[in-house]
Write a protein that holds these residues in place. Structure first.
Motif, short mmCIF file in Angstrom:
data_model
loop_
_atom_site.label_atom_id
_atom_site.label_comp_id
_atom_site.label_asym_id
_atom_site.label_seq_id
_atom_site.Cartn_x
_atom_site.Cartn_y
_atom_site.Cartn_z
N GLY A 273 0.80 -1.21 0.00
CA GLY A 273 0.00 0.00 0.00
C GLY A 273 0.84 1.26 0.00
O GLY A 273 0.54 2.22 -0.71
N ASP A 277 1.22 4.64 -2.77
CA ASP A 277 0.69 5.93 -2.33
C ASP A 277 1.32 7.11 -3.08
O ASP A 277 2.42 6.99 -3.61
CB ASP A 277 0.97 6.11 -0.85
CG ASP A 277 -0.30 6.04 -0.02
OD1 ASP A 277 -1.39 5.86 -0.60
OD2 ASP A 277 -0.20 6.17 1.21
N PRO A 331 -4.21 -2.63 4.00
CA PRO A 331 -4.40 -1.55 3.03
C PRO A 331 -3.59 -1.71 1.77
O PRO A 331 -3.10 -0.74 1.22
CB PRO A 331 -3.95 -0.32 3.83
CG PRO A 331 -2.87 -0.86 4.70
CD PRO A 331 -3.29 -2.23 5.07
N GLY A 334 -3.81 0.39 -1.86
CA GLY A 334 -4.69 1.53 -1.62
C GLY A 334 -6.05 1.11 -1.09
O GLY A 334 -6.90 1.95 -0.85
N GLY A 342 -6.85 4.33 4.05
CA GLY A 342 -5.78 3.83 3.20
C GLY A 342 -4.45 4.26 3.78
O GLY A 342 -4.38 4.74 4.90
#
Length: 346
Positions: A273, A277, A331, A334, A342
């Motif tokens: 995740g 980002d 997460p 995302g 998130g």
């Protein structure tokens, strides 16, 4: 001191004793700073012997660049104290002038470094560099940087948490910058003032923050701040990214925010995740240059600390053999966890 029968002197005598012009004596008299003792029959000004000392004090205070209103307050206090030394008014006036002088000197140092920056660059680059540096005040302020982060941080984040993050994320411009630092700050200002979604600056509001509550934001950023501080100590001693207390705190900040446990599966999902980002790497690279030491040594920033922790997490995940499918455990990519949150890269 004066030879007249009444011990007073004319404006010309006072000017001669003080070593100034008659015009100067008249100027301070008209302002009320230098009172007359009396007037002669012909209307000429007459001064007492202590006028020489008072005039000397006035000139000394003006020589320190104190404005007339402050000189008046200093003299009034001195009169009230019957000349018994300096009081608080003088101390406050001097402190105020020192603060102003410090600001003026800082502006001059920044202007000098900016001019050297333009002077030392190739002629073809000068127009662009002038526009870049000219967009920043001297000395610069950090309002544009703070606005950038306020638009980036989660909505409804507690004011105390926002202030703590801004203190760590917004660099303080050095008082005596090198040309390279002026250029870095100017580029930093240009980076954060681009339209939202513009090249390099990313979106104004990361997708991960869309549903963040006030408590979740406070928990996350308080935990991240502690983890970044620990990672910063590792960076200062040039330690390679590795598992340890800093990484555990980093992961725990996210796990506490999502209301889940720290497991190998969660760490794998978190690594995926975070890799997906939004990032603002140019901001941290330029920040590191702004706060760099004269020898080129760069202090850790939240961005460099985050990268160190993410590298440590990636290294651990790559060698981990924990059971379970990482996808869907947290997460990753995302997706949101229990709180609908998130991940986020500052």
């Amino acid at each position: 001191m004066f030879s007249s029968h009444d011990g007073l002197c004319t404006i010309g005598d006072l000017a001669e004793h003080a070593g100034v012009s008659v015009k100067t004596v008249r100027f301070y008299s008209d302002l009320g700073l230098l009172p007359e003792a009396s007037r002669s029959v012909g209307g000429h000004r007459r001064y007492a012997p202590d006028a020489v000392e008072r005039l000397d004090m006035i000139r000394s205070l003006r020589g320190l660049d104190l404005p007339v209103p402050e000189v008046r307050r200093v003299l009034d206090e001195q009169d009230e104290r019957d000349g018994a030394g300096a009081g608080g008014v003088l101390e406050d006036a001097v402190a105020g002038r020192l603060r102003l002088l410090g600001s003026e000197l800082a502006a001059l140092r920044w202007r000098e470094a900016a001019l050297r920056l333009v002077q030392e660059c190739p002629p073809a680059e000068r127009p662009g560099r002038i526009r870049l540096v000219g967009a920043v005040g001297t000395p610069p302020n950090t309002a544009s940087l703070a606005r950038f982060w306020r638009s980036w941080l989660p909505p409804r984040m507690p004011a105390r948490s926002v202030s703590a993050f801004l203190e760590a994320a917004v660099p303080h411009p050095p008082d005596a910058p090198r040309p390279a630092q002026v250029l870095a700050f100017a580029r930093l200002h240009a980076f954060v003032t681009r339209p939202c979604g513009g090249e390099g600056a990313g979106s104004c509001q990361p997708r991960a923050h869309g549903v963040a509550g006030a408590r979740a934001s406070a928990v996350l950023y308080a935990g991240l701040a502690e983890a970044y501080d620990q990672a910063g100590r590792e960076l200062r001693r040039n330690a390679a990214p590795s598992p340890g207390e800093a990484l555990d705190g980093f992961v725990d900040a996210y796990a506490s925010t999502y209301g889940t446990r720290d497991t190998p599966a969660f760490r794998r999902a978190l690594a995926d995740g975070l890799a997906a980002d939004p990032r603002v790497d140019p901001y941290w690279d330029l920040t590191a240059e702004v706060i760099s030491a004269p020898d080129g040594l760069r202090e850790p920033t939240p961005g460099s600390a985050h990268d160190w922790l993410l590298a440590a997490l990636d290294a651990q995940v790559e060698t981990a053999t924990g059971p379970g499918d990482a996808r869907g455990a947290g997460p990753a990519g995302g997706d949101t966890g229990k709180n609908g949150r998130g991940t986020h890269h500052p």
